[in-house]
Design a protein around this motif. Structure first.
Motif, mmCIF file in Angstrom:
data_model
loop_
_atom_site.group_PDB
_atom_site.id
_atom_site.type_symbol
_atom_site.label_atom_id
_atom_site.label_comp_id
_atom_site.label_asym_id
_atom_site.label_seq_id
_atom_site.Cartn_x
_atom_site.Cartn_y
_atom_site.Cartn_z
ATOM 1 N N GLN A 67 0.863 -1.185 0.000
ATOM 2 C CA GLN A 67 0.000 0.000 0.000
ATOM 3 C C GLN A 67 0.897 1.232 0.000
ATOM 4 O OE1 GLN A 67 -3.412 0.967 -0.692
ATOM 5 N NE2 GLN A 67 -3.936 -0.523 0.878
ATOM 6 N N ASN A 68 0.698 2.100 -0.992
ATOM 7 C CA ASN A 68 1.650 3.199 -1.218
ATOM 8 C C ASN A 68 1.276 4.433 -0.404
ATOM 9 O OD1 ASN A 68 4.030 4.001 -2.348
ATOM 10 N ND2 ASN A 68 3.335 3.906 -4.456
ATOM 11 N N THR A 69 1.304 4.276 0.914
ATOM 12 C CA THR A 69 1.064 5.407 1.805
ATOM 13 C C THR A 69 2.356 5.715 2.551
ATOM 14 O OG1 THR A 69 0.389 4.002 3.646
ATOM 15 C CG2 THR A 69 -1.338 4.703 2.108
ATOM 16 N N GLU A 70 2.476 6.942 3.039
ATOM 17 C CA GLU A 70 3.694 7.353 3.744
ATOM 18 C C GLU A 70 3.933 6.478 4.966
ATOM 19 O OE1 GLU A 70 5.673 11.324 5.848
ATOM 20 O OE2 GLU A 70 3.788 11.485 4.712
ATOM 21 N N GLU A 71 2.888 6.206 5.698
ATOM 22 C CA GLU A 71 3.005 5.391 6.911
ATOM 23 C C GLU A 71 3.496 3.976 6.584
ATOM 24 O OE1 GLU A 71 0.227 3.915 10.673
ATOM 25 O OE2 GLU A 71 -0.704 4.753 8.870
ATOM 26 N N ASN A 72 3.003 3.407 5.486
ATOM 27 C CA ASN A 72 3.324 2.033 5.134
ATOM 28 C C ASN A 72 4.691 1.888 4.486
ATOM 29 O OD1 ASN A 72 2.326 -0.729 5.076
ATOM 30 N ND2 ASN A 72 2.304 -0.525 2.849
ATOM 31 N N THR A 73 5.106 2.895 3.729
ATOM 32 C CA THR A 73 6.358 2.777 2.964
ATOM 33 C C THR A 73 7.573 3.309 3.706
ATOM 34 O OG1 THR A 73 5.952 4.911 1.862
ATOM 35 C CG2 THR A 73 5.126 2.918 0.766
ATOM 36 N N LYS A 74 7.347 4.024 4.797
ATOM 37 C CA LYS A 74 8.466 4.639 5.520
ATOM 38 C C LYS A 74 9.522 3.624 5.922
ATOM 39 C CE LYS A 74 9.503 7.506 9.560
ATOM 40 N NZ LYS A 74 8.948 8.192 10.770
ATOM 41 N N GLN A 75 9.102 2.474 6.424
ATOM 42 C CA GLN A 75 10.052 1.459 6.884
ATOM 43 C C GLN A 75 10.933 0.923 5.759
ATOM 44 O OE1 GLN A 75 8.069 -2.329 8.049
ATOM 45 N NE2 GLN A 75 6.185 -1.295 7.385
ATOM 46 N N PHE A 76 10.450 0.998 4.528
ATOM 47 C CA PHE A 76 11.231 0.542 3.380
ATOM 48 C C PHE A 76 12.092 1.670 2.812
ATOM 49 C CE2 PHE A 76 7.444 -2.100 3.697
ATOM 50 C CZ PHE A 76 8.023 -3.362 3.780
ATOM 51 N N LYS A 77 11.524 2.841 2.737
ATOM 52 C CA LYS A 77 12.284 3.984 2.221
ATOM 53 C C LYS A 77 13.464 4.337 3.117
ATOM 54 C CE LYS A 77 8.469 6.152 -0.295
ATOM 55 N NZ LYS A 77 7.543 7.310 -0.365
ATOM 56 N N GLU A 78 13.350 4.017 4.396
ATOM 57 C CA GLU A 78 14.422 4.325 5.335
ATOM 58 C C GLU A 78 15.318 3.118 5.613
ATOM 59 O OE1 GLU A 78 12.612 5.975 8.789
ATOM 60 O OE2 GLU A 78 12.052 7.866 7.775
ATOM 61 N N ASN A 79 15.054 2.015 4.946
ATOM 62 C CA ASN A 79 15.854 0.815 5.162
ATOM 63 C C ASN A 79 17.278 1.007 4.653
ATOM 64 O OD1 ASN A 79 16.861 -1.954 3.819
ATOM 65 N ND2 ASN A 79 15.644 -2.411 5.638
ATOM 66 N N LYS A 80 18.254 0.661 5.471
ATOM 67 C CA LYS A 80 19.661 0.903 5.143
ATOM 68 C C LYS A 80 20.073 0.189 3.859
ATOM 69 C CE LYS A 80 24.292 0.717 7.277
ATOM 70 N NZ LYS A 80 24.995 -0.137 6.306
ATOM 71 N N TYR A 81 19.688 -1.061 3.717
ATOM 72 C CA TYR A 81 20.084 -1.819 2.516
ATOM 73 C C TYR A 81 19.484 -1.192 1.261
ATOM 74 C CZ TYR A 81 20.379 -5.455 -1.001
ATOM 75 O OH TYR A 81 20.621 -6.139 -2.177
#
Length: 231
Positions: A67-81
């Motif tokens: 689901q392309n929401t800020e809340e849902n994607t934050k954990q992936f967008k900020e993922n170090k890898y």
């Protein structure tokens, strides 16, 4: 043959649907199967697995994505890898979002052996540039730049999957049957480019995405990723 319609449209759909309980929201914008239908007017020796599949459903398609929401994607967008591998190398989120999605798209029964349909597909053009007779190949599962094909040898369709990768201008013999292909797709939750991960294991550029993120997206599922080189 395994009940493929039930495997994907009930079991897998429920699995991805329950991801929200563990902090990842997934939507399935495309989910359907058509009524069963016999393969007709084909003067070819057809594998039993293909006949059995189309007697279950004449078309199967399932797409799942984050689901392309800020809340849902934050954990992936900020993922170090992901940041080091993709975002810092000029990949935008839309590409990574697609990589972290799944898709199975089994060809409609009336299209798979239809020469007009086949000639309009990307795999056909790719094969025309290789040392293969493109008219000997039939598209079983068309997913993005990958097409899982069946091949004709003489008057017989062999129960074996060939993978055409249009982006790489290449074809690979997967050396697996139709039923094995479908069950592997389920095991991989049809993750983007799972076929290449199966073939090349850790040498695939997508291997780490499956290893790191499929368990993160679906932590509530006991995944069996051993066929992909992931213990």
């Amino acid at each position: 043959m395994t009940n493929i319609k039930e495997l994907f449209l009930f079991k897998m759909l429920e699995e991805v649907g329950n991801a929200f309980e563990h902090g990842v929201s997934i939507k399935t914008p495309v989910t359907y199967a058509l009524p069963s239908h016999k393969i007709e007017n084909i003067q070819l020796d057809i594998p039993k697995d293909l006949i059995d599949f189309y007697e279950q459903t004449s078309k199967l398609e399932l797409l799942w994505e984050l689901q392309n929401t800020e809340e849902n994607t934050k954990q992936f967008k900020e993922n170090k890898y992901l940041k080091e591998k993709y975002f810092e190398n000029n990949y935008d989120w839309s590409v990574v979002h697609e990589y972290l999605s799944g898709f199975i798209n089994i060809t409609k029964v009336e299209d798979i052996f239809n020469p007009i349909f086949c000639r309009e597909q990307g795999y056909y053009y790719t094969l025309s540039n290789l040392e293969e007779n493109q008219d000997d190949f039939y598209p079983f599962d068309i997913c993005w730049s990958l097409t899982a094909c069946l091949k004709k040898e003489g008057n017989k369709i062999v129960d074996n999957i060939w993978l055409v990768h249009t982006d790489a201008n290449a074809i690979y013999n997967m050396k697996i049957t139709i039923e094995v292909y479908l069950n592997l797709a389920y095991q991989a939750k049809a993750l983007h480019y799972w076929q290449l991960i199966y073939l090349f294991k850790e040498k695939s550029e997508y291997f780490e995405l499956m290893k790191r993120f499929l368990p993160k997206i679906l932590p509530h599922i006991k995944l069996d990723l051993k066929p992909f080189g992931i213990e």
